[in-house]
Write an enzyme that holds these catalytic residues in place. Structure first.
Site, PDB file in Angstrom:
ATOM      1  N   GLU A 183       0.829  -1.320  -0.003  1.00 38.33           N
ATOM      2  CA  GLU A 183      -0.062   0.061  -0.194  1.00 38.33           C
ATOM      3  C   GLU A 183       0.857   1.334   0.077  1.00 38.33           C
ATOM      4  O   GLU A 183       0.400   2.225   0.465  1.00 38.33           O
ATOM      5  CB  GLU A 183      -0.983   0.090   1.311  1.00 38.33           C
ATOM      6  CG  GLU A 183      -2.043  -1.238   1.094  1.00 38.33           C
ATOM      7  CD  GLU A 183      -2.822  -1.062   2.275  1.00 38.33           C
ATOM      8  OE1 GLU A 183      -2.528  -0.414   3.334  1.00 38.33           O
ATOM      9  OE2 GLU A 183      -3.905  -2.015   2.406  1.00 38.33           O
ATOM     10  N   GLU A 259      -5.686  -8.239  -0.820  1.00 32.12           N
ATOM     11  CA  GLU A 259      -5.878  -8.033   0.577  1.00 32.12           C
ATOM     12  C   GLU A 259      -7.384  -7.605   0.527  1.00 32.12           C
ATOM     13  O   GLU A 259      -7.671  -6.585  -0.133  1.00 32.12           O
ATOM     14  CB  GLU A 259      -5.031  -7.000   1.167  1.00 32.12           C
ATOM     15  CG  GLU A 259      -5.387  -6.820   2.696  1.00 32.12           C
ATOM     16  CD  GLU A 259      -4.385  -5.904   3.670  1.00 32.12           C
ATOM     17  OE1 GLU A 259      -3.244  -5.938   3.121  1.00 32.12           O
ATOM     18  OE2 GLU A 259      -4.843  -5.250   4.322  1.00 32.12           O
TER      19      GLU A 259
END
Length: 701
Positions: A183, A259
């Protein structure tokens, strides 16, 4: 972001259906005559991001094996097909810090951390499980004087490949997939460098997933850069809301929800998981979905408590919970294998006319065939993110019409779950009578918040163990001298929030000790590491009146400035930099102490000299009762004051004032009443020692 054609069709179909109601039986064809859809890549769980499996490690062996069976054992529980783990980077990554295999450039060690152990245990149960690794942070040295892991791409690639090689050579683990930086910004040059160096070092089998963020940037770059497209094998998106993009599909890459979930694992959380497992492909054509997290095994209330497929937070009691996502996973994982193919949309994959979705998969030899149907209602399947647009689900009849290779199937085995709300009990993964087919046709009545599996596979099973031991509070008194651990092991129950702690050999008087290892601020994932302090928490967040002591040594080389003990500590995870509580800092070199309401020392209560008490090893003791705090160094009272603004409850903690080496030994926590007694005895011993020194001081010559 552009909606896919599938998602637009869903909106149109739903609007039309709502206009005409009432609901009636609808026939859905399952037909491979015109070909098959994408390859199925599996369902998995993520350990890390961070320290989410921390408390699992020291569960009693019996209960620990049961938990691992529920997660990984085929045809027993969740039967997971992918295990994704964090490559520890000495940086806070949500619920704690995971140790790096290379704290420093001159240091390389593959005994640290617990992800190795977890991968070995998963492979024991399912040799076919796929392994996927990804960093959240990096030790400070990786950035070569910057906080940028791409400063010298070859250095970072070497660091990652050493981890992959360590998995192979030390544990016999073959990594299947590697990511870039969770991320956080990716770098195309780094991705290409990583691919090149993997190939050069014999790891061409390890495929790259990029970029564990959102779709647009990585997709655009892949479409514009053929060499990047060649380096990236899978595009991984986080929390896609079951949507991909037209451009993502144009890449021709397999698309993953690398995810997803991250939702409290009650019935609504189970509904979220069931819905996205189907719709990630039915709507977004994503072929793998990975839950953050695998197992919620970290203290309450650290961030995102119980956002796992199951829950195990009491190694001292052995208690654990098998939560709804375990069985909702089984509806797919027990009746498919990685490498199966989805049927095409409109011929075995799609959205139900009455709300919900269905997907069908077939084995490569076409001998086995599975349909999974979900009818999760909106309010009973809300995920933590992103927001879920309104939609309706109603009871309906699904007519299943098998055609093509499936036309001669006479019956399908049936597995059923229904999430219970408004006082109703949930029914989880129940085997029902087989669905009989005539001329390839059978019917099923679908209620709301249900999951059905219709399959030719006969090996499904609902594994079950006896109820785990009852829940108990964290035990007091608690002590640890660190002598029972293997070298480099992270001590049990102490949950490092910043910094990295491991067991090392001490001096002759101290056997083994726990050492804080991080020397410099990491290339961090979140703000916790910006405080330049290490902290490890333990115990019960509800503790109020409590006593804690530890012996600490600040070394002469690469050392921290000071050490602390703390009580009533609040704010962990990425908010650790703003941790509140009562912090008792001792600075041996300066022969000074500070009492503060916060880890950052911005709210100091008291300070002063401790010159007559400071030695190499110093016993630091803290007693908190009501609004009174008392502290000792080496048995001598340093303060006994009021702290009216202190937090009312929280964890116990130990740590360092700055990054740098410090050793800890003979750690103890006990009740306030025991603490008062211990402090009295400490004072008596210190007084007796002082008298002895006075009366028997040797003559000076």
């Amino acid at each position: 972001m552009h909606l896919t054609a599938v998602s637009l069709a869903f909106v149109a179909a739903l609007s039309s259906a709502l206009a005409v109601g009432p609901w009636r039986a609808t026939t859905y064809d399952f037909d491979d005559s015109s070909g098959l859809g994408r390859q199925y890549d599996g369902i998995g769980g993520l350990s890390g991001g961070g320290a989410t499996s921390k408390l699992l490690v020291n569960y009693p062996e019996k209960e620990r094996n049961e938990i691992l069976d529920y997660l990984f054992k085929p045809n027993f529980g969740a039967s997971l097909q992918i295990l994704k783990v964090e490559i520890g980077g000495d940086a806070q990554s949500t619920d704690g810090t995971e140790a790096s295999h290379m704290h420093n450039s001159w240091d390389e060690n593959y005994q640290r951390g617990y992800e190795w152990w977890l991968m070995v245990e998963a492979k024991k149960r399912n040799p076919n499980i796929k392994l996927y690794c990804l960093p959240w942070g990096f030790p400070g040295w990786v950035g070569q004087g910057s906080r940028n892991p791409y400063q010298v791409p070859e250095v970072t690639a070497d660091y990652i490949i050493r981890w992959i090689n360590g998995a192979k050579t030390v544990y016999g683990l073959t990594m299947d997939f590697v990511g870039i930086w969770n991320e956080r910004p990716y770098n195309s040059t780094y991705i290409k460098t990583l691919r090149k160096m993997l190939d050069e070092r014999g790891f061409s089998n390890v495929r790259i997933v990029a970029a564990d963020g959102k779709w647009p940037n990585i997709v655009s770059d892949i479409l514009a850069d053929p060499s990047l497209a060649s380096a990236v094998d899978y595009i991984g998106c986080h929390y896609p809301g079951t949507l991909s993009t037209d451009d993502a599909l144009k890449t021709g890459k397999q698309l993953w929800a690398s995810e997803d979930y991250s939702t409290y694992n009650d019935e609504v959380g189970g509904g979220c998981w069931a819905r996205i497992l189907n719709k990630n492909y039915a709507v977004g054509r994503m072929t793998a979905t990975i839950s953050w997290n695998l197992i919620a095994s970290y203290y309450n209330p650290l961030p995102f408590f119980r956002d796992g497929l199951m829950t195990a937070v009491e190694p001292w009691s052995g208690n654990y919970n098998v939560d709804t996502p375990i069985w909702l996973s089984a509806h797919t994982t027990q009746f498919t294998q990685v490498g199966w193919k989805y049927l095409e949309h409109g011929a075995g994959v799609g959205l139900l006319e009455g709300g919900g979705s269905y997907v069908a998969l077939v084995s490569p030899d076409k001998k086995d065939f599975t349909i999974i149907v979900e009818t999760m209602s909106h309010n009973h399947s809300l995920c933590i993110r992103p927001p879920l647009p309104a939609y309706d689900v109603v009871p309906q009849t699904m007519n299943i019409q098998l055609k093509g290779s499936f036309a001669n199937i006479k019956e399908l085995n049936v597995w059923y779950s229904k999430l219970g709300f408004d006082g109703q009990q949930s029914i989880m993964f129940q085997k029902k009578d087989a669905l009989q087919l005539k001329n390839g046709m059978g019917s099923a009545s679908l209620g709301m918040d249900e999951v059905y599996t219709f399959t030719t596979v006969t090996t499904g099973d609902k594994g079950q163990y006896d109820a785990p031991p009852p829940s108990k509070s964290f035990p007091l008194p608690y002590s640890d001298n660190f002598d029972s651990y293997a070298k480099c092991e992270e001590p049990y129950n102490l949950a490092q929030q910043t910094g990295s702690y491991e067991v090392v050999a001490g001096d002759s008087a101290h056997g083994q000790v726990m050492r804080q290892m991080v020397l410099d601020t990491a290339t961090y994932w979140c703000a916790a590491d910006t405080a330049n302090k290490s902290i490890s928490i333990i115990g019960n967040y509800s503790w109020s009146d409590i006593y804690v002591e530890v012996e600490a040594l600040v070394g002469k080389v690469n050392a921290t400035d000071g050490v602390f003990v703390a009580a009533r500590v609040q704010n962990g995870g990425c908010q650790s930099y703003s941790a509140k509580g009562i912090f008792f800092f001792v600075f041996p070199a300066q022969q000074y102490y500070i009492i503060s309401y916060d880890l950052a020392r911005t709210q100091q209560i008291s300070s002063g000299a401790v010159s007559s008490e400071v030695m190499d090893w110093n016993k630091i003791s803290l007693l908190v009762t009501g609004t009174t705090i008392q502290g000792q160094v080496n048995g001598k009272s340093v303060f006994n004051i009021q702290a009216p603004k202190m937090t009312k409850n929280g964890f116990v903690a130990i740590g360092t004032d700055t990054y740098g080496l410090a050793d800890f030994d003979n750690f103890m926590i006990t009740t306030a009443s025991d603490g008062r007694r211990i402090m009295r005895e400490n004072e008596e011993r210190a007084h007796a020692k002082a008298k002895h020194t006075l009366y028997f001081e040797p003559e000076k010559h």
